[in-house]
Design an enzyme around this catalytic site. Structure first.
Site, PDB file in Angstrom:
ATOM      1  N   GLY A   1      44.462 -91.375  63.357  1.00 36.79           N
ATOM      2  CA  GLY A   1      44.832 -91.476  61.752  1.00 36.79           C
ATOM      3  C   GLY A   1      45.633 -90.508  60.857  1.00 36.79           C
ATOM      4  O   GLY A   1      46.379 -89.284  61.419  1.00 36.79           O
ATOM      5  N   SER A   2      45.178 -90.366  60.331  1.00 33.67           N
ATOM      6  CA  SER A   2      45.615 -89.020  58.746  1.00 33.67           C
ATOM      7  C   SER A   2      45.468 -88.142  59.668  1.00 33.67           C
ATOM      8  O   SER A   2      46.026 -86.914  58.967  1.00 33.67           O
ATOM      9  CB  SER A   2      45.154 -89.537  57.283  1.00 33.67           C
ATOM     10  OG  SER A   2      45.334 -90.293  56.979  1.00 33.67           O
TER      11      SER A   2
END
Lengths: 612, 389
Positions: free
Chosen positions: A319-320
Site C-alpha cells: 500500500g502507501s
C-alpha cells in the site's frame, strides 16, 4: 582253538578298521576346530563383543537461548518422571499402579499403556508412567517410597520456554523427531529426544543439540548392565544469544490485543532485530509437553492463523508504505523533482478507467513531500505512470524487495516485485499502464513481508546502508555496502516521512513521538483486500465496521526514530484492522516510544558505568 | 584274593593274582590322565560359575574323588566276576529302566531319573555299561562262524533293542544313539559282515520319514531342523548353535584366558555347565586348550586299544574296546555337536560336563577297562568259566 584264533584275527582286523574310522572322525573335529577358531575367529570375536558390549547414548543438555540482555527464553527444566520397574513390584502390576494412583491421578489408558509396555520390555527395564510431575507430587511419591516398591522417580531435562507465548515465532519450539528427520545422528533415535521444529530452535538445531556422549557397558544375555567400560559425557549444546529484547517483544505483542498482525523492530545500523511479533501467538510449551488433538485443531483452524509467522512469511500489498520507493525511483529518473506539483482532484481517468484517491474530494495541488505527508494517491498514480513499472521494480529490488532477507529463522517468504517481463512470463499478457499506476500506491501484484518493509525503512533511515537482518547476537558485523542511491533523494523522502508524523496535515500526526525522545518519521498504509464497486462509490462507501472481518482493510505503518539520528526502524501490519493511521500507527508509536526510552536508559547506564 | 566268594553255577577257582599284584598291575598313568581330564572339568566348572566352587565345581570334585576310589576298587576285582554277573547286571538295569518308565522322576520333560532320596540314579547311563558287558559276555561264547549267521545275532539284537526302545520312549535320543553306536561297535568287532551293517543303515534310512512323522517329539524335530539351518531362527532354536559357535570362535587360537570368557560369564551360552562346556573351555584356553583336551582323551583311547589287544580273553578284549569306543563316541558326538557337525542330541562331555550319573558311569567304565588290564593274562573258558574247568 582254531575258531577262537579266527575270532581273534577278525577282532584285530576290525579293531584296526575302528581305529581308522576314529582317526578319520578326529581329523574332522580338528579341522572344524581350526575353521571355527582360526579361520573364522575374527568374525566370532566381533560377534562375542557385540553380544557383550552395549552402547547407551547420553543426550547432552540442549543449549539455552537468551535475549540480548541475558534473559532466558529457552531453558531446560528438571523433569520428574514416575517409572515402574515390574520386577521390583511386590504384588501385581495393577496393585502397584493402584497405590501410585492414590498420589497422582492415573487414567484407564495409563493402565493400558503401562501394561502394554511392561509386556513388551524386559522386567528390569523401567516404564514411564507419568511425566512432568510437579515438585510436590514428586516429593509425596518419594515420601511414600517404602509403600511403593518398584516405583521410582527419574529426573530428566525438558525444554521450557519462560516466554512461550511471546517468543513462539522467534525461538520456536522443539518436538519429537519424526522418521524423515533421522539423519544418522544416534541422538535423534533416542526415545523421547526432542528436535527443533521451528524458529531459532530449528535453524540452530545442530549447535543447540550438542553432541551425544555415550556409555559403553557390558551387558549379560538379558541386557542387564554388568559394569561400565567407558564413558564420554559428550558436548553440551551451545548457548545462543538473541538480539531480541524480551521486554519489547512482550510489550509489542500486547499492543495487538485481539488483533491479528505482525511487527518488526530493528536496529537500523546493524540489523539487530529487537522484536519480531506475529499476532496472535500461541504457547510454544504445549508442543513439547504433548498437544491434544483439540488444541491442535483449534490452533490450525483459527482464521487469525496463530501458527503462521506473519512477520516473515505474511505477504501483503505494501500500500502507501511503498510510496517512498516510487518517489525514489521518480526522483532518480528525473521525471519529478522535490518541487514538482501535481493536481489531485480526488480521481483521475486512464482510458475508460477511473482511479480514485483515498480522499474523494481531492488534495488540490501538492509537491512530493506534501504528497507523502498526506499520502495522496493521485500524485503517485501520476508519478508511477511517468516513471514506468521497470524503474519502480528496479528501485524496489535495490532495497531488497522481491527476495528473501535471509533472516536466521526458517519460513521466510520473498514477496513479489512485478515487472513487464514477469507478467509476460507468468500470465502471457502484456503489462497494463493501469497496473503501473496501482503499483505506484503499493497495490496490484506487488507484495512484501513485514520484515522486508522494516528493512526498506531501515535502509532509508541509515542512509542507504545495505544491512542484513538477524536474530543472533553478533560480536562483529561487516560494514555493509551502500545501496546506490543519492543521499539527497533519501533526504527528500525522509522529509516527507517526517511530515507524515510531525506536520498537522500528516496522516499519522496523532501518533507522533515527543521531541525529547527525538521524534519519529513514518508512513501509514491502508490496503484494500476487496474491490470497491462503482455502485458502492456512487452511493456510499461502506464503513469498515459494516464489513466482515476478513473483508476489512489491512492497516500498515512503517517508520523510524529518532528523526535526526535514526536508531530503530519499525514495521507494523494489522490484518483487517482498518486504517493504517488509526490502527497500525498507534501500535508502532507505543512500541517505538518504549524502545527509545529503554535505549536512553541503556545509554545512561553505560555512561554511568564509564564514569564510575 | 577275591573279595567275592562265589559258588554255583560258574565256579571260579581262587584267584591267581594276589591283592598286591593286582594293585601293582593297575596302570597308574591311565588313572593320572583321567585325573587330568577331570581336573580340567572342575576348573572349567569353576569358571562357568564365574569363579566359584559353587554350585558345580565342589560337587563335581567330591564325585570325582569317590569315582577315583571306584576305579581302583573295580580294577582290582576279578574279571570273571563280571562275566558271570553280566547278564544279571544287564537285566537289573533293564528293570530299573522299566521302573523309570513307570514311576520316573520328571526332569526337563524326560523321565530319566530314579530318586533314591540321597542320590538320583539314571538307569539309562548304567545301561551303557551293562549293554557292553552283556554283549561281551554273549560273544565271548560264540564262534566267528556263528557270528556270521543271523540266528546267532537274534539274541544280542534283542539285548540292544529292549533298552534302546525304552530309552527312546523317555525320550532320550542322545542315549539311544550312544547305546546303538556302542552295540554296533561290539557287533563290528566280533566280525558281523559289513554288508549287514549296510542293510541296517539302509533300513534306518528308509524308516527315517516314519520315525519323523510318528516317533520324534517336536523338540527333537526342531533340533534336527536347527542343526540343518541355525540361522533360520537365530533368537529361537538356532540360538544355542550360534552362541556356541561364537563362544568357540571368539576363543581363537590362544583363548581369552582363565575366567575371562565373556560368552559364558554373561550367560550368552546356554547349557554351559553341561552339554556346551567344551566351548567354555575352548573360549578361555583357545584352540590350543581344546587340542590338549582332545589329546588327553586320545591318550585314554589309545590305551584302551592297547589293553584290548594285550588282553588274552575275548570277553576282556570286547569289554575294553567296547567301553573305549564308547568313550570315543561320547567325546566325538559332544564336540561335533557344539561345533555344529551333528545335531544337538544331548550327549555330555565325559568327565567335564556336570552330572553325577554320567561321571559315575565313566568311572565304572574306566575301572572295568583297568580290570581288563589287571586281568589281561587270565584265560576265560567259552562258557565263562576257567578254561581248565
Amino acid at each position: 582253538m582254531n575258531r577262537d584264533g579266527d575270532k581273534g584275527k577278525m577282532f584285530m582286523k576290525r579293531a584296526a578298521i575302528l581305529a581308522g574310522v576314529q582317526f578319520f572322525l578326529l581329523l574332522i573335529l580338528v579341522s572344524r576346530m581350526y575353521y571355527l577358531q582360526v579361520i573364522q575367529a575374527d568374525k566370532y570375536i566381533m560377534m562375542a563383543e557385540s553380544n557383550r558390549i552395549s552402547m547407551r547414548i547420553l543426550p547432552p543438555p540442549r543449549g539455552i537461548i537468551l535475549d540480548r540482555f541475558g534473559e532466558p527464553l529457552a531453558v531446560n527444566n528438571q523433569n520428574f518422571r514416575v517409572q515402574i520397574i515390574s520386577e521390583q513390584t511386590s504384588g501385581s502390576l495393577v496393585d502397584a499402579l493402584d497405590s501410585l494412583g492414590k498420589i497422582i491421578p492415573l487414567s484407564p489408558s495409563d493402565y493400558e499403556y503401562v501394561q502394554k509396555e511392561v509386556k513388551r520390555k524386559r522386567a528390569f527395564v523401567p516404564v514411564t508412567v507419568a511425566e512432568n510431575l510437579t515438585w510436590e507430587k514428586m516429593a509425596s511419591i518419594q515420601l511414600n517410597a517404602p509403600e511403593l516398591p518398584g516405583i521410582n522417580i527419574d529426573e530428566g531435562l525438558t525444554r521450557y520456554y519462560p516466554y512461550g507465548y511471546e517468543t513462539a515465532h522467534v525461538v520456536g519450539y522443539v518436538g519429537p523427531v519424526n522418521e524423515k528427520e533421522i539423519t544418522g545422528d544416534p541422538l535423534l533415535e533416542l526415545p523421547g529426544f526432542r528436535k527443533g521444529k521451528t524458529g531459532i530452535e530449528a535453524q540452530y538445531d545442530l549447535p543447540l543439540r550438542g553432541s551425544g556422549g555415550f556409555r559403553k557397558i557390558e551387558v549379560n544375555v538379558l541386557g542387564r548392565e554388568i559394569r561400565e567400560l567407558e564413558k564420554n559425557k559428550g558436548i553440551p549444546g551451545a548457548q545462543i544469544d538473541l538480539t531480541l529484547d524480551i521486554r519489547l517483544q512482550k510489550y509489542a505483542l500486547e499492543q495487538f490485543k485481539k488483533n491479528s498482525g505482525a511487527l518488526i523492530l530493528m536496529d537500523v545500523d546493524n540489523g539487530d532485530i529487537l522484536a519480531l511479533v506475529s499476532a496472535p501467538s500461541f504457547d510454544a510449551n504445549i508442543f513439547n509437553t504433548g498437544i491434544s488433538n483439540d488444541e491442535w485443531q483449534k490452533l490450525a483452524s483459527d482464521i487469525r492463523k496463530p501458527l503462521v509467522n506473519k512477520a516473515i512469511s505474511g505477504e501483503y500489498s505494501p500500500g502507501s508504505t511503498f510510496k517512498m520507493i516510487v518517489a525514489l525511483a521518480a526522483l532518480e529518473s528525473g521525471v519529478i523533482s522535490s518541487s514538482t506539483e501535481i493536481y489531485c482532484g480526488g480521481h483521475m481517468e486512464l482510458g475508460s478507467h477511473r482511479f480514485h484517491c483515498w480522499k474523494p474530494e481531492g488534495h488540490g495541488y501538492l509537491n512530493l513531500i506534501e504528497a507523502l505527508a498526506v499520502s495522496c494517491d493521485i500524485y503517485f498514480y501520476e508519478v508511477a505512470r511517468k516513471v514506468g513499472i521497470d524503474k519502480i521494480a528496479d528501485m524496489a529490488k535495490r532495497f531488497g524487495l522481491g527476495v528473501k532477507q535471509e533472516i536466521d529463522i526458517p519460513g521466510e517468504k520473498s514477496g513479489l516485485v512485478p515487472t513487464q517481463e514477469w507478467k509476460k512470463r507468468v500470465f502471457h499478457e502484456p503489462w497494463q499502464q493501469g497496473e503501473t499506476m496501482l503499483t505506484g500506491i503499493g497495490q496490484s501484484y506487488i507484495t512484501t513481508t513485514p520484515l522486508q518493509m522494516a528493512m526498506v525503512i531501515a535502509k532509508i533511515a541509515n542512509g542507504g546502508k545495505n544491512i542484513k537482518p538477524h536474530l543472533i547476537k553478533k560480536a562483529y558485523v561487516d560494514e555493509p555496502k551502500n545501496i546506490k542511491i543519492s543521499k539527497h533523494f533519501l533526504n527528500i523522502v525522509k522529509q516527507g516521512m517526517n511530515d507524515v508524523m510531525n506536520d498537522p496535515q500528516g496522516t499519522a500526526f496523532y501518533s507522533r513521538i515527543p521531541n525529547q525522545l527525538g521524534g519519529m518519521s513514518g508512513k501509514t498504509g491502508t490496503t484494500q483486500v476487496r474491490r470497491i464497486s462503482m455502485k458502492e462509490r456512487e452511493s456510499r462507501l461502506l464503513t469498515q465496521e459494516e464489513l466482515a472481518w476478513e473483508e476489512r482493510n489491512h492497516a500498515l505503518f512503517v517508520g523510524y526514530a529518532p528523526i535526526n539520528n535514526p536508531k530503530y526502524a519499525i514495521a507494523v501490519i494489522v490484518e483487517h484492522g482498518g486504517g493504517g493511521a488509526s490502527v497500525a500507527a498507534p501500535i508502532a508509536k507505543n512500541v517505538m516510544e518504549k524502545a527509545l526510552i529503554l535505549y536512553q536508559e541503556e545509554v545512561k547506564n553505560k555512561q554511568n558505568k564509564i564514569k564510575e | 584274593m577275591s573279595v567275592f566268594s562265589v559258588t554255583n553255577p560258574l565256579r571260579l577257582r581262587k584267584s591267581e593274582l594276589s591283592f598286591k599284584d593286582r594293585f601293582k598291575n593297575i596302570s597308574w598313568l591311565y588313572i593320572f590322565i583321567v585325573t587330568l581330564i577331570a581336573s580340567i572339568g572342575i576348573i572349567t566348572l569353576y569358571s562357568v560359575a564365574n569363579g566359584s566352587m559353587d554350585p558345580w565345581a565342589s560337587k563335581q570334585l567330591i564325585r570325582f574323588a569317590f569315582g577315583l576310589a571306584l576305579i581302583v576298587f573295580i580294577a582290582m576285582t576279578d574279571l570273571r566276576i563280571w562275566i558271570r554277573y553280566s547278564y544279571i547286571f544287564y537285566f537289573f538295569t533293564l528293570l530299573l529302566l522299566i521302573y523309570v518308565e513307570l514311576f520316573g522322576h520328571d526332569a526337563m520333560g524326560a523321565q530319566r531319573w530314579i530318586n533314591l532320596g540321597f542320590i538320583q540314579i539314571q538307569p539309562s547311563e548304567l545301561m551303557k555299561i551293562a549293554l557292553v558287558l552283556a554283549l561281551a559276555r554273549f560273544f565271548h561264547g560264540t564262534s566267528l562262524q556263528e557270528n556270521e549267521t543271523f540266528k546267532t545275532l537274534l539274541i544280542p539284537i534283542i539285548l540292544v533293542a529292549l533298552p534302546v526302545l525304552l530309552v527312546l520312549k523317555q525320550p532320550d535320543l542322545g542315549t539311544a544313539v550312544m547305546l546303538t553306536i556302542s552295540a554296533s561297535v561290539v557287533f563290528f568287532l566280533v566280525g558281523v559282515q559289513i554288508w549287514k551293517f549296510g542293510i541296517v543303515a539302509l533300513l534306518a534310512l528308509i524308516s527315517m520319514p516314519i520315525a519323523w512323522n510318528f516317533f520324534l517329539h517336536d523338540y527333537q524335530k526342531q533340533r534336527v531342523l536347527t542343526f540343518l539351518d541355525p540361522q533360520k531362527d537365530p533368537l529361537g532354536a538356532g540360538y544355542h548353535i550360534i552362541q556356541s559357535h561364537i563362544t568357540l570362535g571368539s576363543g581363537s587360537i590362544f583363548g581369552k584366558g582363565f575366567l575371562q570368557g565373556t560368552q559364558s560369564s554373561l550367560n550368552f551360552l546356554p547349557e554351559k555347565h553341561t552339554d556346551f562346556i567344551f566351548t567354555v573351555f575352548a573360549e578361555e584356553f583357545g584352540m590350543i586348550g581344546g587340542l590338549l583336551l582332545l589329546a588327553l582323551y586320545i591318550a585314554l583311547i589309545i590305551f584302551g586299544f592297547y589293553i584290548a589287544l594285550r588282553c588274552t580273553s575275548f570277553f576282556g578284549k570286547l569289554l575294553a574296546l567296547g567301553l573305549t569306543a564308547n568313550l570315543f563316541f561320547y567325546v566325538f558326538i559332544n564336540v561335533a555337536m557344539v561345533m555344529g557337525i551333528v545335531p544337538v542330541v544331548g550327549v555330555p562331555l565325559p568327565l567335564i560336563s556336570y552330572g553325577g550319573t554320567a561321571m559315575m558311569t565313566h568311572m565304572i567304565s574306566f575301572g572295568l577297562i583297568q580290570c581288563v588290564f589287571v586281568n589281561k593274562d587270565i584265560q576265560i573258558g567259552r562258557s565263562g568259566a576257567n578254561p581248565d574247568n
